[in-house]
Design a protein around this motif. Structure first.
Motif, PDB file in Angstrom:
ATOM      1  N   THR A  12     -11.925   3.190   7.037  1.00  0.00           N
ATOM      2  CA  THR A  12     -11.200   2.102   7.680  1.00  0.00           C
ATOM      3  C   THR A  12     -10.846   2.450   9.106  1.00  0.00           C
ATOM      4  N   PHE A  13     -11.366   1.656  10.010  1.00  0.00           N
ATOM      5  CA  PHE A  13     -10.970   1.725  11.403  1.00  0.00           C
ATOM      6  C   PHE A  13     -11.125   0.328  11.956  1.00  0.00           C
ATOM      7  N   HIS A  14     -10.011  -0.319  12.194  1.00  0.00           N
ATOM      8  CA  HIS A  14     -10.020  -1.718  12.588  1.00  0.00           C
ATOM      9  C   HIS A  14     -10.348  -1.880  14.070  1.00  0.00           C
ATOM     10  N   LEU A  15     -11.005  -2.974  14.389  1.00  0.00           N
ATOM     11  CA  LEU A  15     -11.374  -3.233  15.781  1.00  0.00           C
ATOM     12  C   LEU A  15     -10.159  -3.222  16.697  1.00  0.00           C
ATOM     13  N   GLY A  16      -9.032  -3.669  16.186  1.00  0.00           N
ATOM     14  CA  GLY A  16      -7.823  -3.704  17.012  1.00  0.00           C
ATOM     15  C   GLY A  16      -7.332  -2.339  17.427  1.00  0.00           C
ATOM     16  N   SER A  17      -7.789  -1.285  16.717  1.00  0.00           N
ATOM     17  CA  SER A  17      -7.352   0.073  17.056  1.00  0.00           C
ATOM     18  C   SER A  17      -8.164   0.681  18.195  1.00  0.00           C
ATOM     19  N   ARG A  18      -9.271   0.022  18.556  1.00  0.00           N
ATOM     20  CA  ARG A  18     -10.086   0.556  19.653  1.00  0.00           C
ATOM     21  C   ARG A  18      -9.279   0.726  20.936  1.00  0.00           C
ATOM     22  N   GLY A  19      -8.425  -0.243  21.214  1.00  0.00           N
ATOM     23  CA  GLY A  19      -7.661  -0.206  22.462  1.00  0.00           C
ATOM     24  C   GLY A  19      -6.788   1.029  22.567  1.00  0.00           C
ATOM     25  N   ILE A  20      -6.238   1.476  21.441  1.00  0.00           N
ATOM     26  CA  ILE A  20      -5.384   2.673  21.453  1.00  0.00           C
ATOM     27  C   ILE A  20      -6.232   3.909  21.753  1.00  0.00           C
ATOM     28  N   VAL A  21      -7.395   3.997  21.111  1.00  0.00           N
ATOM     29  CA  VAL A  21      -8.289   5.127  21.364  1.00  0.00           C
ATOM     30  C   VAL A  21      -8.714   5.143  22.830  1.00  0.00           C
ATOM     31  N   ARG A  22      -9.096   3.995  23.331  1.00  0.00           N
ATOM     32  CA  ARG A  22      -9.546   3.911  24.728  1.00  0.00           C
ATOM     33  C   ARG A  22      -8.439   4.293  25.702  1.00  0.00           C
ATOM     34  N   LEU A  23      -7.236   3.824  25.441  1.00  0.00           N
ATOM     35  CA  LEU A  23      -6.110   4.151  26.315  1.00  0.00           C
ATOM     36  C   LEU A  23      -5.848   5.649  26.325  1.00  0.00           C
ATOM     37  N   ALA A  24      -5.822   6.265  25.135  1.00  0.00           N
ATOM     38  CA  ALA A  24      -5.556   7.697  25.045  1.00  0.00           C
ATOM     39  C   ALA A  24      -6.606   8.506  25.793  1.00  0.00           C
ATOM     40  N   TRP A  25      -7.876   8.148  25.610  1.00  0.00           N
ATOM     41  CA  TRP A  25      -8.933   8.898  26.271  1.00  0.00           C
ATOM     42  C   TRP A  25      -8.986   8.629  27.771  1.00  0.00           C
ATOM     43  N   ALA A  26      -8.684   7.411  28.178  1.00  0.00           N
ATOM     44  CA  ALA A  26      -8.635   7.128  29.622  1.00  0.00           C
ATOM     45  C   ALA A  26      -7.603   8.024  30.300  1.00  0.00           C
ATOM     46  N   ARG A  27      -6.447   8.152  29.681  1.00  0.00           N
ATOM     47  CA  ARG A  27      -5.400   9.002  30.257  1.00  0.00           C
ATOM     48  C   ARG A  27      -5.799  10.472  30.238  1.00  0.00           C
ATOM     49  N   ARG A  28      -6.442  10.884  29.158  1.00  0.00           N
ATOM     50  CA  ARG A  28      -6.860  12.284  29.042  1.00  0.00           C
ATOM     51  C   ARG A  28      -7.907  12.641  30.085  1.00  0.00           C
ATOM     52  N   LEU A  29      -8.751  11.680  30.441  1.00  0.00           N
ATOM     53  CA  LEU A  29      -9.831  11.927  31.393  1.00  0.00           C
ATOM     54  C   LEU A  29      -9.435  11.617  32.838  1.00  0.00           C
ATOM     55  N   LEU A  31      -8.548   8.598  34.011  1.00  0.00           N
ATOM     56  CA  LEU A  31      -9.047   7.274  34.389  1.00  0.00           C
ATOM     57  C   LEU A  31      -7.915   6.249  34.318  1.00  0.00           C
ATOM     58  N   PRO A  32      -8.072   5.082  34.948  1.00  0.00           N
ATOM     59  CA  PRO A  32      -7.074   4.017  34.791  1.00  0.00           C
ATOM     60  C   PRO A  32      -6.937   3.634  33.323  1.00  0.00           C
ATOM     61  N   ASP A  33      -5.743   3.203  32.936  1.00  0.00           N
ATOM     62  CA  ASP A  33      -5.452   2.915  31.530  1.00  0.00           C
ATOM     63  C   ASP A  33      -6.451   1.961  30.883  1.00  0.00           C
ATOM     64  N   LEU A  34      -6.896   0.952  31.622  1.00  0.00           N
ATOM     65  CA  LEU A  34      -7.773  -0.066  31.044  1.00  0.00           C
ATOM     66  C   LEU A  34      -9.233   0.126  31.460  1.00  0.00           C
ATOM     67  N   GLY A  41     -19.306  -0.587  32.344  1.00  0.00           N
ATOM     68  CA  GLY A  41     -20.378   0.356  32.624  1.00  0.00           C
ATOM     69  C   GLY A  41     -19.861   1.782  32.594  1.00  0.00           C
ATOM     70  N   ARG A  42     -20.644   2.678  33.139  1.00  0.00           N
ATOM     71  CA  ARG A  42     -20.283   4.095  33.146  1.00  0.00           C
ATOM     72  C   ARG A  42     -19.036   4.324  33.997  1.00  0.00           C
ATOM     73  N   LEU A  43     -18.160   5.202  33.499  1.00  0.00           N
ATOM     74  CA  LEU A  43     -16.898   5.496  34.178  1.00  0.00           C
ATOM     75  C   LEU A  43     -16.943   6.896  34.783  1.00  0.00           C
ATOM     76  N   LEU A  44     -16.407   7.052  35.975  1.00  0.00           N
ATOM     77  CA  LEU A  44     -16.368   8.329  36.666  1.00  0.00           C
ATOM     78  C   LEU A  44     -14.930   8.701  36.970  1.00  0.00           C
ATOM     79  N   GLY A  45     -14.496   9.818  36.425  1.00  0.00           N
ATOM     80  CA  GLY A  45     -13.152  10.317  36.693  1.00  0.00           C
ATOM     81  C   GLY A  45     -13.241  11.588  37.506  1.00  0.00           C
ATOM     82  N   CYS A  46     -12.964  11.505  38.777  1.00  0.00           N
ATOM     83  CA  CYS A  46     -13.082  12.652  39.683  1.00  0.00           C
ATOM     84  C   CYS A  46     -11.730  13.347  39.813  1.00  0.00           C
ATOM     85  N   ARG A  47     -11.701  14.597  39.331  1.00  0.00           N
ATOM     86  CA  ARG A  47     -10.469  15.386  39.399  1.00  0.00           C
ATOM     87  C   ARG A  47     -10.839  16.805  39.831  1.00  0.00           C
TER      88      ARG A  47
END
Length: 242
Positions: A12-29, A31-34, A41-47
């Motif tokens: 079980t992994f509901h489509l509505g939970s995707r946003g939480i995963v994406r937000l967590a990984w965006a912050r970890r990488l 990247l902007p929250d959304l 497309g492809r995202l580039l996080g320059c740090r």
């Protein structure tokens, strides 16, 4: 790669939970929250302060994160080439070490399964450390029990048998690792403790993430037994800093 809700028994992994995963990984990488989106497309996080060059695919969208020069050099390479890890090693060159490639899976709910007998579980550090001394170094490193604050160690009369532990990332996701004593494997003890730790994390309001190293057959089987839905891939190379 299944990027939607689970279709197998217990998955079980509901489509509505995707946003939480994406937000967590965006912050970890970095990247902007959304930044992650269904049609993005492809995202580039320059740090430039980053200690690794990382490629992450979530629900079919790839993101690169690391020092600007390396990210820009990798920007036009194929997804599969980056996620296999070899391209990252070549880009970093002599300063590369610690290549890691794996499958990312998530779960937002689990059925409650009562064991035949109530297990004896320790949440202390000494028991988890004792278990690590019984296991090969590669297994210890892959499970990363020492890096995770919340530990649940199954105790048998002869000592620690299995440990599942998680650490909370970005205040949203419980990243889970599991370690089982070599002489006690293939008995379902890792799955038992993984379920226990996952239920604890879910009760605290977190999604559960399991990163199974691509070459670790045991971890991949555990993810399947736990009902974790594979939804992404990751490859990362550590950078030597002098």
């Amino acid at each position: 790669m299944n990027s939607g809700a689970g279709t197998g028994s217990g998955r079980t992994f509901h489509l509505g939970s995707r946003g939480i995963v994406r937000l967590a990984w965006a912050r970890r990488l970095g990247l902007p929250d959304l930044a992650f989106s269904d049609d993005g497309g492809r995202l580039l996080g320059c740090r430039d302060s980053a200690f690794s060059l990382t490629a992450v695919e979530l629900f079919g969208q790839l993101a690169l994160s690391g020092p600007t020069e390396l990210v820009e050099a990798a920007a036009d390479l194929a997804d599969d080439e980056l996620l296999a890890g070899g391209a990252l090693l070549r880009l970093v060159g002599h300063g590369a070490h610690g290549l890691s490639t794996g499958v990312l899976g998530f779960v937002d709910d689990l059925p409650v399964l009562q064991p035949d007998a109530e297990p004896e579980v320790s949440r202390g550090n000494p028991e988890a450390i004792e278990l690590e001394t019984l296991c090969p170094p590669d297994d210890v490193s892959s499970a990363g029990i020492e890096r995770r604050e919340h530990r649940f160690t199954l105790m048998l009369p002869d000592g620690p048998a299995a440990c599942a532990a998680y650490t909370v990332r970005e205040g949203l996701i419980a990243d889970l690792g599991v370690l089982v004593a070599p002489t006690l494997r293939r008995r379902g003890l890792g799955t038992l403790m993984a379920r226990l730790a996952a239920h604890e994390a879910l009760a605290e309001g977190y999604l559960v993430q399991l990163e199974a190293q691509a070459q670790n057959v045991g971890a991949l089987k555990l993810a399947d037994a736990l009902g974790v839905v594979p939804s992404g891939r990751i490859a990362s190379v550590q950078l030597r800093h002098t």
